[in-house]
Design an enzyme around this catalytic site. Structure first.
Site, PDB file in Angstrom:
ATOM      1  N   ASP A  19      39.861  73.416  28.949  1.00  0.00           N
ATOM      2  CA  ASP A  19      41.427  73.741  28.632  1.00  0.00           C
ATOM      3  C   ASP A  19      41.953  73.321  30.049  1.00  0.00           C
ATOM      4  OD1 ASP A  19      43.651  74.630  27.908  1.00  0.00           O
ATOM      5  OD2 ASP A  19      43.018  76.389  27.051  1.00  0.00           O
TER       6      ASP A  19
HETATM    7  C1  NOJ Z   1      46.430  75.504  27.601  1.00  0.00           C
HETATM    8  C2  NOJ Z   1      46.165  75.814  26.144  1.00  0.00           C
HETATM    9  O1  NOJ Z   1      45.291  77.215  26.285  1.00  0.00           O
HETATM   10  C3  NOJ Z   1      45.928  75.015  25.362  1.00  0.00           C
HETATM   11  O2  NOJ Z   1      45.789  75.368  24.056  1.00  0.00           O
HETATM   12  C4  NOJ Z   1      46.788  73.932  25.274  1.00  0.00           C
HETATM   13  O3  NOJ Z   1      45.989  72.927  24.518  1.00  0.00           O
HETATM   14  C5  NOJ Z   1      46.540  73.223  26.875  1.00  0.00           C
HETATM   15  N1  NOJ Z   1      47.039  74.257  27.707  1.00  0.00           N
HETATM   16  C6  NOJ Z   1      47.412  71.706  26.927  1.00  0.00           C
HETATM   17  O4  NOJ Z   1      48.831  72.155  26.741  1.00  0.00           O
END
Ligand code: NOJ
Length: 747
Positions: free
Chosen positions: A288
């Site tokens: 993430d």
């Molecule tokens: C953080 C989020 O938790 C995730 O779900 C997302 O895909 C990424 N950022 C990219 O934006």
């Protein structure tokens, strides 16, 4: 006959072999061979580049690191993928830079396409309320068609985290609290995104996230720790991920949280043992945003180098934005801390997806301005969005005022901060487009299109969504006094539920409840529409108005879908995918809890019982709940037999009658309880459902077949077993109001 069959097989083989040949007669290489031939040419630095993902320069969905040399790094092969780069023009531009690198390896473009791109669909939690699996698949299919035309190859969806805590802002992105429903929806979304298969121009790679247990954050605070038994992990939180893997999801995203003390990003247990081991997942895992580097804050890694080592060794293949991989992995390999075989495995997985997407054959395959333009105002997509928006609406209360009879009202009063709202209908994780003001259908427009020409529409905002001012109340009360009926809109603003949007109070923000009280005090009939991304608490309103409709955040077509439901052109059929608590004090609240040694069986049963002394045990609205304009009557349950053996199946049958005055749909739900087990079993578990349509007066038989695979669970050794014994079976229109019977599984 046998001879003919043999001939057919031989012919088919010849055809297959010739299809594998190139025009010059040489055999076409398999993707694995092509991957290997690229890998052989790569330097260690180039391999590490593939394991690095950067955010694009135009938009961000996390804390950005300033980078002056982004474009230079792309050109020198240091970047394998980018996120937040959309549009045929931009994706083409950056792809051209990647093709200037030594090996010309194309970039993968990823994006959060959570509930639509150009056409915004209801938020995923709302779509889950439709219990309409084909419609949910269609929603992801439309999103993939639109975003692939904008040059994007990869959607960071579906989020398949089970969520039992409505304070957690990300409940809006998932399918709610149930692993069975969540698994079906996970599969449908993967199928929808990946369509006819990777490499088709209208397919994008899906991403099952956040692996794992992100939804169990302590206290509902986003990014918080998770501590749970492995049995609960396997039984409740992992099934939708497993379902996504079985559906062929191309990628997984790991999660921000630690799980039992190990950050998920560095969890060998999750990523290597379960995902790539037991489940034989062949795609790749992206971290993430920043989660590799954030292991320093967790107190798990001393610096970014250690974080890169831990994440990569544990099976995290690509680093989203933390820059730990790009800065340290090569040296870690040289120092013997990460094996070259580990790097090769990660890079192979990433390259394989690039090959499968057809990017080595045509890196610009998806960035096609003409196709992008053609998707821009696709009326089929709008129709699909309206279809599932109607199905997502949940009727929570109706004392007969709904559906509205058009001719009955000389004037309808529309009151509240959402009446003319546009972007607040979209909800978190949605895109703004310049023509939104004309494209998004507001509640006002939805009602306007439905009412008779003779009916007057009156409107007053009353208050803002999250404000302390009551200055608009007087006008709203005046409007209410002039109206025959009032439609009052309340709820949460678009950015009040989502990532990093946890709330300790899930009441209506601002002075909306006071506004409701003032409107209800006029004595006029009031229909309340609640617009939100999560279960909210609004008991006073619910108890004091004749009708409540939960409209979530329904997307581009919100107003039209709401209009159809209010005026009875669509009979609501949505059912809650999460329990709605009576107050925050009941959280976490979910229907499939374990029985205690001192279970309370009613609210008056508090004497040495597992109950509150000051609060009901029961949710305001249970899981699976939702009304219709008609009434469905359930017969008693009939069983094909009351005992069965492991190699047999049992049929559980119920007759459902539409006993009301409208045609309508019902979600017939089947729950099971294993009465005594070697570990304590939930009081009820959803094991099946059917969404049926019945004309008024019609009766149908609904039959479920149960076999031992439906009765399996994880024992204390994490074996997935069934145990002979007594079971209770329940069927009804929600998890509370059910018919009950029993059967025995014998050895
Ligand atoms: C953080 C989020 O938790 C995730 O779900 C997302 O895909 C990424 N950022 C990219 O934006």
């Amino acid at each position: 006959m046998k001879k003919n069959l043999l001939l057919i097989v031989v012919l088919a083989q010849c055809l297959f072999v010739s299809a594998q040949k190139l025009p010059d007669g040489k055999a076409r290489k398999t993707i694995d061979q092509r991957v290997d031939s690229v890998l052989k040419l790569m330097s260690l630095e180039e391999k590490v580049g593939q394991m690095n993902q950067y955010n694009g320069p135009w938009a961000a969905t996390g804390p950005l690191t300033n980078d002056n040399d982004l474009l230079g790094q792309i050109k020198s092969g240091k970047v394998g993928s980018m996120l937040n780069v959309t549009g045929a023009v931009r994706t083409k531009e950056l792809q051209e830079l990647a093709l200037q690198s030594r090996l010309k390896i194309p970039l993968l473009f990823g994006q959060d396409v959570i509930h639509g791109y150009r056409t915004i669909f209801p938020i995923p939690l709302a779509e889950a309320a439709s219990w309409d699996i084909p419609a949910i698949e269609r929603s992801a299919r439309v999103a993939a068609t639109e975003v692939s035309a904008a040059g994007v190859h990869w959607s960071f969806a579906p989020m398949v985290d089970i969520a039992r805590d409505p304070r957690w802002g990300r409940v809006m992105e998932g399918a709610g609290e149930d692993p069975y429903l969540g698994s079906l929806i996970a599969k449908a979304r993967v199928k929808g995104f990946q369509g006819r298969g990777l490499g088709q121009t209208d397919a994008v790679m899906a991403c099952a996230k956040h692996f794992a247990a992100y939804g169990a954050a302590v206290g509902g605070r986003d990014y918080n720790s998770v501590d749970m038994s492995l049995r609960q992990l396997h039984e409740v939180y992992l099934p939708p991920f497993k379902a996504a893997a079985e559906a062929g999801v191309a990628t997984f995203m790991n999660s921000f949280n630690d799980l039992n003390g190990i950050p998920a990003t560095a969890s060998t247990y999750l990523q290597r043992d379960i995902l790539k081991g037991q489940w034989k997942f062949k795609g790749f895992v992206v971290s993430d945003w920043g989660s590799v580097g954030e292991m320093i804050n967790h107190g798990y890694a001393k610096d970014n180098a250690e974080a890169a080592m831990q994440a990569t060794n544990a099976g995290s293949d690509m680093d989203m934005e933390s820059r730990s991989n790009i800065q340290h992995l090569a040296k870690l390999v040289k120092d013997g801390k990460v094996k070259m075989a580990v790097i090769d495995d990660a890079v192979r997985r990433i390259l394989k997806k690039k090959f499968e997407m057809g990017l080595f054959d045509d890196p610009f395959k998806y960035s096609n301005e003409a196709r992008e333009k053609a998707q821009w105002n696709n009326t089929d997509h709008l129709a699909a969005a309206k279809d599932i928006a109607k199905k997502s609406i949940v009727l929570l209360k109706n004392n007969g005022v709904l559906p509205l009879v058009k001719e009955k009202y000389k004037s309808i009063g529309l009151v509240g901060p959402f009446v003319t709202a546009k972007s607040d209908n979209l909800g978190f994780w949605s895109y703004d487009w310049p023509d939104d003001s004309t494209r998004i259908v507001s509640v006002f427009e939805g009602v306007l299109r439905k009412k008779t020409p003779e009916t007057k529409l009156l409107y007053a905002k009353g208050c803002n969504i999250n404000d302390t001012s009551t200055a608009g109340f007087a006008e709203a009360i005046a409007i209410a006094n002039q109206s025959d009926i009032i439609i009052l809109t309340v709820g949460e603003a678009r950015d009040m539920t989502g990532e990093a949007k946890s709330r300790s109070s899930i009441r209506l923000p601002g002075v909306q409840e006071e506004l409701a009280k003032a409107i209800i005090a006029t004595g006029k009939p009031v229909v309340v529409l609640v617009s939100a991304g999560r279960p909210l608490v609004f008991n006073w309103i619910a108890d004091n108005v004749p009708a409540v409709v939960y409209t979530w955040w329904l997307g581009t077509q919100a107003g039209d879908a709401i209009g159809d439901v209010l005026f009875g052109e669509y009979n609501p059929s949505g059912k809650l995918p999460m329990s709605f608590p009576l107050t925050e004090g009941q959280i976490p609240i979910y229907y499939n809890y374990y029985s205690t040694g001192r279970p309370a069986t009613s609210d008056s049963d508090r004497f040495y019982r597992s109950a509150y002394t000051d609060l009901s045990l029961y949710p305001k609205y249970p899981f699976g709940y939702g009304l219709s304009y008609t009434q469905f009557e359930y017969s008693d349950i009939r069983l094909s037999q009351t005992q069965f053996k492991p190699n047999e199946k049992i049929d559980v049958i119920v007759s459902v009658r539409n006993a009301g005055n409208y045609d309508g749909e019902e979600v017939v739900q089947l729950y099971v309880r294993d009465v005594t087990g070697s570990v304590v079993r939930p009081v009820k578990e959803l094991k099946g459902f059917r969404k049926i349509f019945l004309q008024k007066g019609e009766t149908t038989e609904v039959r479920f077949t149960i076999g031992v695979d439906d009765l399996r669970f994880y024992n204390d050794k994490l074996q997935y077993i069934y145990e002979p014994g007594e079971f209770r079976v329940f069927i009804g229109g929600n998890s509370r109001d059910v018919k009950e019977a029993g059967f025995t599984l014998i050895k």
